[in-house]
Design an enzyme around this catalytic site. Structure first.
Site, PDB file in Angstrom:
ATOM      1  N   ASP A  40       0.865  -1.191   0.000  1.00 45.23           N
ATOM      2  CA  ASP A  40       0.000   0.000   0.000  1.00 45.23           C
ATOM      3  C   ASP A  40       0.901   1.240   0.000  1.00 45.23           C
ATOM      4  O   ASP A  40       1.879   1.315   0.753  1.00 45.23           O
ATOM      5  CB  ASP A  40      -0.895  -0.017   1.241  1.00 45.23           C
ATOM      6  CG  ASP A  40      -2.017   0.999   1.165  1.00 45.23           C
ATOM      7  OD1 ASP A  40      -3.178   0.579   1.224  1.00 45.23           O
ATOM      8  OD2 ASP A  40      -1.731   2.220   1.053  1.00 45.23           O
ATOM      9  N   HIS A  96      -9.879  -5.373  -3.034  1.00 47.81           N
ATOM     10  CA  HIS A  96      -8.564  -5.540  -2.414  1.00 47.81           C
ATOM     11  C   HIS A  96      -8.736  -5.861  -0.931  1.00 47.81           C
ATOM     12  O   HIS A  96      -9.625  -5.347  -0.271  1.00 47.81           O
ATOM     13  CB  HIS A  96      -7.697  -4.292  -2.580  1.00 47.81           C
ATOM     14  CG  HIS A  96      -8.373  -3.025  -2.169  1.00 47.81           C
ATOM     15  ND1 HIS A  96      -9.295  -2.371  -2.959  1.00 47.81           N
ATOM     16  CD2 HIS A  96      -8.275  -2.290  -1.037  1.00 47.81           C
ATOM     17  CE1 HIS A  96      -9.728  -1.296  -2.334  1.00 47.81           C
ATOM     18  NE2 HIS A  96      -9.123  -1.220  -1.157  1.00 47.81           N
TER      19      HIS A  96
HETATM   20  P1  5GP Z   1      -9.587   1.366   0.427  1.00 46.50           P
HETATM   21  O1  5GP Z   1      -9.884   2.562   1.273  1.00 46.50           O
HETATM   22  O2  5GP Z   1     -10.227   1.481  -0.952  1.00 46.50           O
HETATM   23  O3  5GP Z   1      -9.892   0.075   1.109  1.00 46.50           O
HETATM   24  O4  5GP Z   1      -8.028   1.352   0.258  1.00 46.50           O
HETATM   25  C1  5GP Z   1      -7.355   1.767  -0.880  1.00 46.50           C
HETATM   26  C2  5GP Z   1      -5.883   1.733  -0.549  1.00 46.50           C
HETATM   27  O5  5GP Z   1      -5.160   1.835  -1.751  1.00 46.50           O
HETATM   28  C3  5GP Z   1      -5.424   2.872   0.362  1.00 46.50           C
HETATM   29  O6  5GP Z   1      -4.896   2.335   1.570  1.00 46.50           O
HETATM   30  C4  5GP Z   1      -4.380   3.613  -0.467  1.00 46.50           C
HETATM   31  O7  5GP Z   1      -3.267   4.041   0.280  1.00 46.50           O
HETATM   32  C5  5GP Z   1      -3.988   2.579  -1.515  1.00 46.50           C
HETATM   33  N1  5GP Z   1      -3.628   3.157  -2.796  1.00 46.50           N
HETATM   34  C6  5GP Z   1      -4.312   4.098  -3.491  1.00 46.50           C
HETATM   35  N2  5GP Z   1      -3.686   4.369  -4.660  1.00 46.50           N
HETATM   36  C7  5GP Z   1      -2.594   3.567  -4.706  1.00 46.50           C
HETATM   37  C8  5GP Z   1      -1.551   3.399  -5.670  1.00 46.50           C
HETATM   38  O8  5GP Z   1      -1.512   4.029  -6.728  1.00 46.50           O
HETATM   39  N3  5GP Z   1      -0.584   2.497  -5.374  1.00 46.50           N
HETATM   40  C9  5GP Z   1      -0.604   1.770  -4.209  1.00 46.50           C
HETATM   41  N4  5GP Z   1       0.394   0.917  -4.010  1.00 46.50           N
HETATM   42  N5  5GP Z   1      -1.564   1.904  -3.270  1.00 46.50           N
HETATM   43  C10 5GP Z   1      -2.546   2.806  -3.523  1.00 46.50           C
END
Ligand code: 5GP
Ligand code: ZN
Length: 136
Positions: free
Chosen positions: A30, A99
């Protein structure tokens, strides 16, 4: 799907710190971790969340979550691991490609989990009935 950032990461069109890959799944760090080693496991085929993922893709993802959790705990010398998954906007989902978060935890790291409140009188049985009615 064309603009999905996690599809682009899986395809190698966007860079990531990959930690694992097989035919069905891809796992990478992440970009804004709760703690170092915080990893996201995704299916290679695009699905949005738990509600639309196919059984085979989900099984593949959750198997990798199980094995990577032990690997990540050892590698980061963590004191424990949280497994987290956000489904839909109001549950905290920001990226609309399924994810699962694997989050290494350390004693005193200050990361707060959810708040909890006891059921009010009659509330538990009411919601239990609603859930069971949807099953039948
Ligand atoms: P959600 O809130 O949708 O469960 O989590 C999305 C996660 O994706 C977040 O923790 C954020 O830091 C991560 N994230 C968002 N964009 C990117 C990216 O471009 N690359 C990576 N490695 N992580 C990302
Ligand atoms: Zn996608």
């Amino acid at each position: 799907m064309g603009e999905c950032i996690f599809c682009k990461i899986v395809a190698g069109e966007l860079s990531s710190f990959k930690v694992y890959e097989d035919d069905e799944t891809f796992a990478f760090l992440d970009i804004r971790p709760v703690n170092p080693g915080h990893t996201l496991v995704v299916p290679k085929h695009h699905s949005v969340n738990i509600f639309d993922v196919g059984a085979e893709d989900w099984t593949a993802v959750i198997k990798v979550v199980r094995s990577l959790s032990a690997v990540i705990e050892r590698a980061t010398e963590a004191d424990g691991i949280n497994i987290n998954m956000n489904n839909r906007e109001h549950a905290g989902q920001v990226v609309d490609h399924l994810h699962v978060h694997i989050i290494p935890r350390f004693k005193g790291d200050g990361f707060k989990l959810w708040h909890q409140t006891p059921y009010k009188e009659g509330e538990a049985v009411k919601v239990q009935k609603k859930i069971k009615a949807q099953l039948s």
